[in-house]
Design an enzyme around this catalytic site. Structure first.
Site, PDB file in Angstrom:
ATOM      1  N   PRO A   1     -80.926  80.582  33.631  1.00 11.34           N
ATOM      2  CA  PRO A   1     -80.342  79.815  34.290  1.00 11.34           C
ATOM      3  C   PRO A   1     -80.932  79.100  35.533  1.00 11.34           C
ATOM      4  CG  PRO A   1     -79.564  81.927  34.878  1.00 11.34           C
ATOM      5  CD  PRO A   1     -80.653  82.151  33.979  1.00 11.34           C
ATOM      6  N   GLU A   2     -81.596  77.898  35.428  1.00  6.77           N
ATOM      7  CA  GLU A   2     -82.066  77.164  36.330  1.00  6.77           C
ATOM      8  C   GLU A   2     -81.061  75.783  36.184  1.00  6.77           C
ATOM      9  OE1 GLU A   2     -85.861  76.672  37.856  1.00  6.77           O
ATOM     10  OE2 GLU A   2     -86.351  78.865  37.288  1.00  6.77           O
TER      11      GLU A   2
ATOM     12  N   ARG B   1     -88.019  86.992  45.942  1.00  5.19           N
ATOM     13  CA  ARG B   1     -88.045  86.631  44.632  1.00  5.19           C
ATOM     14  C   ARG B   1     -89.878  86.769  44.508  1.00  5.19           C
ATOM     15  NH1 ARG B   1     -84.034  83.602  42.829  1.00  5.19           N
ATOM     16  NH2 ARG B   1     -85.031  84.159  40.961  1.00  5.19           N
TER      17      ARG B   1
ATOM     18  N   LYS C   1     -76.893  74.540  39.973  1.00  2.00           N
ATOM     19  CA  LYS C   1     -76.571  75.593  39.104  1.00  2.00           C
ATOM     20  C   LYS C   1     -75.148  76.003  39.063  1.00  2.00           C
ATOM     21  CE  LYS C   1     -81.010  77.526  40.752  1.00  2.00           C
ATOM     22  NZ  LYS C   1     -81.634  78.548  41.686  1.00  2.00           N
TER      23      LYS C   1
END
Length: 276
Positions: free
Chosen positions: A2-3, A265, A52
């Site tokens: 999911p981007e 990240r 998103k």
DNA sequence: GTAGGATGCTAAC
DNA sequence: TTAGCCTCCTACG
């Protein structure tokens, strides 16, 4: 998965399959059960994506606000084949939200958010999101106003949804590579032209992402075929330059791709192709 | 069978 | 800066 491109694709898919039709709404897993009961049988009137965030609109200015987070998944399906009287397969017990019509269903699992909200609450979400390269009317200058003043690295700024909505870890790494930009450069050290080029490229890459439902960022002249190299398989489904290619040789210059932690990240970049 | 990671984000310290 | 949330899949015994 999911981007932002995934979410825009989902908005289109929900609309195409269920838009304008009354839908059965349920929450087998239970966490959305009360709201599902309220909506059951209502017409899915609108679908919309911003970054998103996915919004499913029902009459009375009520919206289901969905955010997939890191694990959320959506799965569309139809009746079990070969049954005389076609029936939909029953949902498994992790399905947070199922929309169903006579001949189709869509299941949502593992989202960070699935909540019934008002129009005012929806507006508040839009207000705290930056411009989205996939929303035609969104203005990159709004993002530039903040980037051009910031001492934060461009790698972190691109992931900040208040600044740009929809970019995730893959597009972040890939767009910086495509423009030869060191991820540790401060936002304020970018030129306006560099920002415009990044925005335009994101818009094009993400539109392609919506179309193909995957992230491909490698230019035609750098594909393995074009470079006379054996075909490669990136394990997340698309073809990329640096994302999750730590310690492998850069497709262009052969330098080892580097990785580091940035704001919890994984960041990936080529230290040779991405300077200044 | 189990551990660990993953394209995300937020609240709490 | 860290823990926590939500689920599924792979790698490793």
């Amino acid at each position: 998965m999911p981007e932002g491109h995934t979410i825009h694709r989902l908005a289109a898919d929900y609309r195409e399959r269920f838009g304008g039709r009354p839908v059965r709404v349920s929450s087998p897993q239970g966490k959305f059960a009360d709201s599902a009961a309220l909506l059951d049988g209502a017409v899915l009137a609108h679908t919309e994506a911003h970054g998103k965030h996915l919004f499913l609109g029902f009459p009375g200015e009520e919206w289901v606000h969905i955010h997939l987070g890191l694990f959320g998944k959506v799965n569309f399906g139809g009746p079990v084949a070969a049954a005389a009287d076609p029936v939909l397969p029953p949902p498994t017990d992790t399905v947070r939200l199922r929309l169903a019509a006579a001949d189709a269903y869509v299941d949502l699992r593992g989202p960070t958010t699935c909540a019934l909200i008002t129009d005012a609450e929806k507006r508040a979400i839009h207000d705290r999101l930056g411009p989205d390269p996939l929303r035609a009317d969104d203005d990159p200058a709004e993002a530039w106003r903040r980037i051009s003043k910031s001492r934060t690295t461009i790698a972190a700024l691109l992931m900040d949804q208040k600044i740009v909505a929809g970019v995730g870890n893959v597009y972040r790494a890939e767009v910086l590579f495509r423009h030869g930009i060191d991820p540790y450069r401060a936002g304020r050290d970018l030129s306006p032209g560099e920002w415009t080029a990044i925005w335009d490229d994101l818009a094009a890459l993400m539109r392609e992402g919506v179309r193909l439902n995957r992230i491909d960022t490698v230019r035609p002249e750098h594909t393995p075929e074009a470079m006379g190299r054996p075909p490669r398989v990136d394990d997340h489904g698309g073809e990329v330059y640096v994302y999750r290619r730590a310690h492998l040789p850069c497709h262009i210059c052969g330098t080892e791709i580097r990785t580091a932690d940035l704001a919890a990240r994984n960041l990936f970049w080529c230290p040779s192709c991405q300077q200044r």
